[in-house]
Motif scaffolding. Structure first.
Motif, PDB file in Angstrom:
ATOM      1  N   ILE A  48       0.852  -1.195   0.000  1.00 10.88           N
ATOM      2  CA  ILE A  48       0.000   0.000   0.000  1.00 10.88           C
ATOM      3  C   ILE A  48       0.884   1.240   0.000  1.00 10.88           C
ATOM      4  N   LYS A  49       0.610   2.145  -0.923  1.00 11.70           N
ATOM      5  CA  LYS A  49       1.353   3.400  -0.956  1.00 11.70           C
ATOM      6  C   LYS A  49       0.549   4.481  -0.237  1.00 11.70           C
ATOM      7  N   PRO A  50       1.019   4.929   0.904  1.00 13.78           N
ATOM      8  CA  PRO A  50       0.260   5.955   1.637  1.00 13.78           C
ATOM      9  C   PRO A  50       0.291   7.299   0.914  1.00 13.78           C
ATOM     10  N   VAL A  51      -0.606   8.178   1.333  1.00 14.78           N
ATOM     11  CA  VAL A  51      -0.624   9.550   0.808  1.00 14.78           C
ATOM     12  C   VAL A  51       0.495  10.361   1.464  1.00 14.78           C
ATOM     13  N   ILE A  52       0.579  10.231   2.778  1.00 12.45           N
ATOM     14  CA  ILE A  52       1.650  10.887   3.537  1.00 12.45           C
ATOM     15  C   ILE A  52       2.089   9.952   4.654  1.00 12.45           C
ATOM     16  N   VAL A  53       3.298  10.149   5.123  1.00 15.94           N
ATOM     17  CA  VAL A  53       3.769   9.485   6.337  1.00 15.94           C
ATOM     18  C   VAL A  53       4.280  10.559   7.282  1.00 15.94           C
ATOM     19  N   HIS A  54       3.740  10.557   8.493  1.00 21.72           N
ATOM     20  CA  HIS A  54       4.098  11.557   9.504  1.00 21.72           C
ATOM     21  C   HIS A  54       4.998  10.905  10.552  1.00 21.72           C
ATOM     22  N   VAL A  55       6.220  11.384  10.669  1.00 21.04           N
ATOM     23  CA  VAL A  55       7.158  10.817  11.646  1.00 21.04           C
ATOM     24  C   VAL A  55       6.924  11.498  12.995  1.00 21.04           C
ATOM     25  N   ASN A  56       5.783  11.220  13.572  1.00 18.35           N
ATOM     26  CA  ASN A  56       5.380  11.887  14.814  1.00 18.35           C
ATOM     27  C   ASN A  56       5.718  11.083  16.062  1.00 18.35           C
ATOM     28  N   TYR A  57       5.968   9.780  15.915  1.00 17.71           N
ATOM     29  CA  TYR A  57       6.221   8.943  17.081  1.00 17.71           C
ATOM     30  C   TYR A  57       7.703   8.797  17.408  1.00 17.71           C
ATOM     31  N   HIS A  58       8.577   9.356  16.584  1.00 18.95           N
ATOM     32  CA  HIS A  58       9.999   9.098  16.737  1.00 18.95           C
ATOM     33  C   HIS A  58      10.806  10.405  16.727  1.00 18.95           C
ATOM     34  N   PRO A  59      11.769  10.527  17.634  1.00 20.19           N
ATOM     35  CA  PRO A  59      12.564  11.761  17.700  1.00 20.19           C
ATOM     36  C   PRO A  59      13.628  11.861  16.603  1.00 20.19           C
ATOM     37  N   ASP A  60      14.103  10.718  16.081  1.00 12.36           N
ATOM     38  CA  ASP A  60      15.094  10.739  15.002  1.00 12.36           C
ATOM     39  C   ASP A  60      14.375  10.935  13.666  1.00 12.36           C
ATOM     40  N   LYS A  61      13.778  12.097  13.509  1.00  9.51           N
ATOM     41  CA  LYS A  61      12.838  12.341  12.415  1.00  9.51           C
ATOM     42  C   LYS A  61      13.508  12.356  11.037  1.00  9.51           C
ATOM     43  N   TYR A  62      14.586  13.118  10.917  1.00 10.94           N
ATOM     44  CA  TYR A  62      15.177  13.321   9.592  1.00 10.94           C
ATOM     45  C   TYR A  62      15.688  12.023   8.950  1.00 10.94           C
ATOM     46  N   PRO A  63      16.456  11.193   9.653  1.00 12.11           N
ATOM     47  CA  PRO A  63      16.908   9.947   9.023  1.00 12.11           C
ATOM     48  C   PRO A  63      15.756   9.010   8.663  1.00 12.11           C
ATOM     49  N   ARG A  64      14.720   9.005   9.489  1.00 10.63           N
ATOM     50  CA  ARG A  64      13.562   8.161   9.160  1.00 10.63           C
ATOM     51  C   ARG A  64      12.816   8.713   7.943  1.00 10.63           C
ATOM     52  N   MET A  65      12.739  10.041   7.830  1.00 16.57           N
ATOM     53  CA  MET A  65      12.106  10.636   6.645  1.00 16.57           C
ATOM     54  C   MET A  65      12.854  10.235   5.373  1.00 16.57           C
ATOM     55  N   LYS A  66      14.189  10.263   5.418  1.00 17.69           N
ATOM     56  CA  LYS A  66      14.975   9.869   4.250  1.00 17.69           C
ATOM     57  C   LYS A  66      14.783   8.388   3.926  1.00 17.69           C
TER      58      LYS A  66
END
Length: 429
Positions: A389-407
């Motif tokens: 499933i391809k989401p519309v958006i993914v929000h990295v709200n549960y994790h403090p290491d946001k930038y590496p997870r976004m990449k």
């Protein structure tokens, strides 16, 4: 001979008479001048009179110069009054426009009340539906003419994505707008809270708006952390709604993979992603509380739902929506509270003694399409079917290491790297 002598005597007599006459005329003229100029022809009085004449000419010249200066002053006053008159005309025009808009708004409000108050007969069983969608407000461009011009250029069908950012989140913001562009989304706007973000957006051809100076906002906007900045949005978004625009509010720790406007329902005042991670937590469930000491009545049924995420929600320009923003902003100004908690309390708490609840309609968005990072890292990446499933958006709200997870999210969903998410734990370390 005798005749000749008589002639000579006669001529001699005539010359004598002429001399006597000349002397008499001279004496008479002298008497006249003596009478007219008793102090002499070139007397001090005459010189004084000459000086008076000279002084009079000088006064005429001075008066002439003074008149020129007065004319210049009068011309300057006329120009100033003309400018003032033009300004008054402009203000009058604006006032007339405000009156027109107010009258238009009153008429629309009257029409809405008339429709809502019109009595209806109930239809057959199962066919009755209540009013779900509140009418939008009348746009008022006088609220912020500069913002109105920007929105008129950027928004699509009166809708826009809005993010607030300061230089503390610069790195994430760059990733945020990079993948908005890749998703071919054009109707988005960054509200720059400091000059560095303003210049960053201009350099990258990103639509940007910087508010007029406001010390109470600037102090938080320039140096505040995530939660402090997040609380500002409820004050800032109000003008967008007053201008008649539907706003999709987005934090910058979000990766856009599709156009979210293709997946909204627009049937409620607020549509929000959930912090829930499954059907029960996202959409609500009956939670039974057990209190054995109560004996037969030990079980009490409660209703539970995990909160709406105040970092990603769509809000329509309606009266209940604006009231929601006012309520949240008001409480955050008075209380030391988390904006997301206040946002949900105002949306969900019912009226009760001493409190009037908000009459706003709400919808929870599909949590697999509008995905939080708990859903992704705890569930989806481990399920072969859900991974497709391809989401519309993914929000990295549960994790403090946001930038590496976004990449990593970009690598997984857009670049096809199937193991991109594997290095990360379910939660935070």
């Amino acid at each position: 001979m005798a005749l000749g002598r008589r002639v000579k005597n006669l001529q001699s007599s005539l010359r004598g008479s002429q001399i006597i006459a000349a002397i008499g005329i001279g004496v008479a003229v002298g008497c006249v001048f003596a009478f007219l100029f008793p102090h002499g022809f070139f007397s001090t009085n005459l010189l004084t009179k000459v000086r008076h004449v000279s002084d009079s000419n000088s006064e005429v010249d001075a008066a002439s110069c003074e008149s020129t200066e007065k004319i210049d002053l009068l011309k300057s006053d006329i120009r100033r009054l003309s400018d003032k008159n033009a300004e008054l005309k402009r203000q009058g025009k604006e006032l007339n426009e405000k009156i027109r808009l107010a009258e238009q708004g009153n008429q629309q409000a009257h029409d809405q009340v008339k429709v809502l108050n019109e009595p209806h007969k109930a239809g057959p069983f199962g066919t009755v539906k209540s009013l779900r969608t509140n009418p939008t407000v009348v746009p008022d461009e006088t609220v912020n003419p500069r913002l109105a011009k920007i929105l008129a250029k950027v928004a699509v069908r009166k809708e826009i994505i809005v993010a607030l950012a300061n230089s503390n989140v610069k790195e994430m913001l760059e990733l945020w707008f990079t993948y908005i562009k890749k998703a071919k989304i054009t109707n988005y706007l960054v509200v720059a809270l400091d000059d560095e973000i303003l210049e960053l957006c201009k350099a990258n051809d990103v639509p940007v708006f910087q508010r007029d100076r406001d010390e109470s906002v600037d102090a938080i906007g320039k140096g505040g952390g995530n939660h402090a900045v997040s609380g500002l949005k409820f004050r800032i978004l109000r003008e967008f709604l007053q201008l008649g625009y539907g706003v999709l509010l987005s934090d910058v720790d979000i990766v856009f993979l599709q156009n979210p406007f293709d997946h909204l329902h627009r049937d409620s005042d607020v549509e929000s992603m959930s912090d829930g991670h499954n059907n029960m937590t996202a959409y609500g469930f009956n939670d039974v509380s057990d209190e054995p000491a109560m004996g037969w009545a030990r079980y009490a049924h409660t209703m539970r739902i995990w909160v709406f995420n105040s970092g990603f929600f769509y809000i329509r320009p309606t009266v209940p929506s604006i009231e929601l923003l006012d309520r949240v902003a008001g409480r955050l100004a008075r209380e030391d509270a988390w904006d997301q908690a206040v946002f949900n309390e105002e949306l969900f708490f019912p009226s009760h003694p001493g409190y009037i609840g908000l009459h706003a309609s709400k919808r929870t968005l599909d949590f697999y399409l509008f995905m939080n990072s708990k859903v992704l890292f705890k569930t989806v990446r481990k399920d072969a079917t859900l991974k497709k499933i391809k989401p519309v958006i993914v929000h990295v709200n549960y994790h403090p290491d946001k930038y590496p997870r976004m990449k990593a999210i970009v690598e997984f969903y857009l670049n096809g790297k199937q193991d991109a998410l594997d290095p990360f734990p379910d939660g935070s370390q």
